[in-house]
Design a protein around this motif. Structure first.
Motif, PDB file in Angstrom:
ATOM      1  N   ALA A  16       0.817  -1.205   0.000  1.00  0.00           N
ATOM      2  CA  ALA A  16       0.000   0.000   0.000  1.00  0.00           C
ATOM      3  C   ALA A  16       0.856   1.263   0.000  1.00  0.00           C
ATOM      4  CB  ALA A  16      -0.903   0.007   1.231  1.00  0.00           C
ATOM      5  N   ASN A  17       0.244   2.314  -0.510  1.00  0.00           N
ATOM      6  CA  ASN A  17       0.815   3.654  -0.367  1.00  0.00           C
ATOM      7  C   ASN A  17      -0.252   4.539   0.280  1.00  0.00           C
ATOM      8  OD1 ASN A  17      -0.850   4.915  -2.503  1.00  0.00           O
ATOM      9  ND2 ASN A  17       0.375   3.634  -3.884  1.00  0.00           N
ATOM     10  N   ARG A  18       0.120   5.777   0.604  1.00  0.00           N
ATOM     11  CA  ARG A  18      -0.796   6.688   1.313  1.00  0.00           C
ATOM     12  C   ARG A  18      -2.131   6.857   0.583  1.00  0.00           C
ATOM     13  NH1 ARG A  18      -0.427  11.740   3.496  1.00  0.00           N
ATOM     14  NH2 ARG A  18       0.091  11.497   5.689  1.00  0.00           N
ATOM     15  N   ASP A  19      -2.096   6.856  -0.738  1.00  0.00           N
ATOM     16  CA  ASP A  19      -3.329   7.048  -1.506  1.00  0.00           C
ATOM     17  C   ASP A  19      -4.323   5.904  -1.325  1.00  0.00           C
ATOM     18  OD1 ASP A  19      -2.306   9.434  -2.480  1.00  0.00           O
ATOM     19  OD2 ASP A  19      -1.580   8.522  -4.346  1.00  0.00           O
ATOM     20  N   ASP A  20      -3.842   4.765  -0.853  1.00  0.00           N
ATOM     21  CA  ASP A  20      -4.696   3.594  -0.648  1.00  0.00           C
ATOM     22  C   ASP A  20      -5.442   3.614   0.684  1.00  0.00           C
ATOM     23  OD1 ASP A  20      -3.876   2.332  -3.081  1.00  0.00           O
ATOM     24  OD2 ASP A  20      -2.036   1.669  -2.071  1.00  0.00           O
ATOM     25  N   LEU A  21      -5.113   4.560   1.567  1.00  0.00           N
ATOM     26  CA  LEU A  21      -5.681   4.537   2.916  1.00  0.00           C
ATOM     27  C   LEU A  21      -7.206   4.553   2.964  1.00  0.00           C
ATOM     28  CD1 LEU A  21      -3.092   6.556   4.990  1.00  0.00           C
ATOM     29  CD2 LEU A  21      -3.566   4.119   5.064  1.00  0.00           C
ATOM     30  N   PRO A  22      -7.902   5.363   2.181  1.00  0.00           N
ATOM     31  CA  PRO A  22      -9.368   5.289   2.248  1.00  0.00           C
ATOM     32  C   PRO A  22      -9.910   3.887   1.930  1.00  0.00           C
ATOM     33  CG  PRO A  22      -8.706   7.319   1.184  1.00  0.00           C
ATOM     34  CD  PRO A  22      -7.451   6.475   1.329  1.00  0.00           C
ATOM     35  N   ALA A  23      -9.339   3.220   0.952  1.00  0.00           N
ATOM     36  CA  ALA A  23      -9.800   1.868   0.604  1.00  0.00           C
ATOM     37  C   ALA A  23      -9.464   0.870   1.718  1.00  0.00           C
ATOM     38  CB  ALA A  23      -9.173   1.418  -0.713  1.00  0.00           C
ATOM     39  N   ILE A  24      -8.293   1.017   2.325  1.00  0.00           N
ATOM     40  CA  ILE A  24      -7.903   0.113   3.415  1.00  0.00           C
ATOM     41  C   ILE A  24      -8.823   0.304   4.613  1.00  0.00           C
ATOM     42  CG2 ILE A  24      -6.098  -0.439   5.095  1.00  0.00           C
ATOM     43  CD1 ILE A  24      -4.059   0.357   2.865  1.00  0.00           C
ATOM     44  N   VAL A  25      -9.049   1.545   5.010  1.00  0.00           N
ATOM     45  CA  VAL A  25      -9.921   1.801   6.167  1.00  0.00           C
ATOM     46  C   VAL A  25     -11.349   1.341   5.869  1.00  0.00           C
ATOM     47  CG1 VAL A  25     -10.835   3.557   7.735  1.00  0.00           C
ATOM     48  CG2 VAL A  25      -8.427   3.631   7.032  1.00  0.00           C
ATOM     49  N   ALA A  26     -11.796   1.492   4.629  1.00  0.00           N
ATOM     50  CA  ALA A  26     -13.124   0.986   4.255  1.00  0.00           C
ATOM     51  C   ALA A  26     -13.186  -0.524   4.458  1.00  0.00           C
ATOM     52  CB  ALA A  26     -13.440   1.343   2.809  1.00  0.00           C
TER      53      ALA A  26
END
Length: 163
Positions: A16-26
């Motif tokens: 993952a990179n920072r831009d993936d955080l919304p998808a990860i938290v979802a």
């Protein structure tokens, strides 16, 4: 990282990179326990970015602390945190710690979780780990059956304390 195939096509794995955080938290919130633990909103709370940055700052090529993602058609459908830990016990064996395993509720039952765990084990072996460990909530009976089917043994009793 490798690619695998399931009944919906190719699954690719990447960190993952920072831009993936919304998808990860979802994904973390797409779960009976996660609903009560996570704050998935737009914009995403800054605490998630700070935690990701802290993980990245302690991560090295030899001892990663990263989120491993499973993607189909560039959509994130699964994740887990993989951390390699150096230690003295067990004659200095390197161990892999897996946390936060989640598969999108729309994609469960397609062997994505199995392939994601397998990929994390392959990465861990490649980096020299000889033991994989994780914790799972005692109430997650389906998860327990899943991990047992993959060859994991409930050999220890875990304990936690909120501080």
């Amino acid at each position: 990282m490798t690619d695998a195939t399931n009944n919906t096509g190719t699954i690719c794995f990447r960190y993952a990179n920072r831009d993936d955080l919304p998808a990860i938290v979802a994904l973390l919130a797409d779960d009976e326990k996660g609903k009560t633990r996570e704050d998935f909103c737009d914009p995403l709370p800054e605490v998630y970015y700070a935690a990701f940055d802290a993980m990245e700052s302690q991560s090295t090529a030899a001892l990663p602390n990263k989120y491993l993602l499973a993607c189909t058609d560039e959509v994130i459908v699964g994740c887990l945190q993989l951390t390699l830990i150096a230690g003295l016990s067990r004659m200095g064996r390197l161990r892999a710690q897996i946390e936060g395993v989640r598969i999108s509720s729309n994609c469960r039952g397609q062997k994505i979780g199995e392939k994601l765990i397998s990929e994390s084990i392959s990465i861990s072996k490649l980096l020299g780990a000889s033991l994989v460990q994780f914790t799972t909530d005692k109430t997650r009976k389906d998860a327990h059956r899943f991990y047992e089917r993959l060859g994991f043994i409930a050999s220890h009793e875990g304990m936690k304390k909120e501080i």
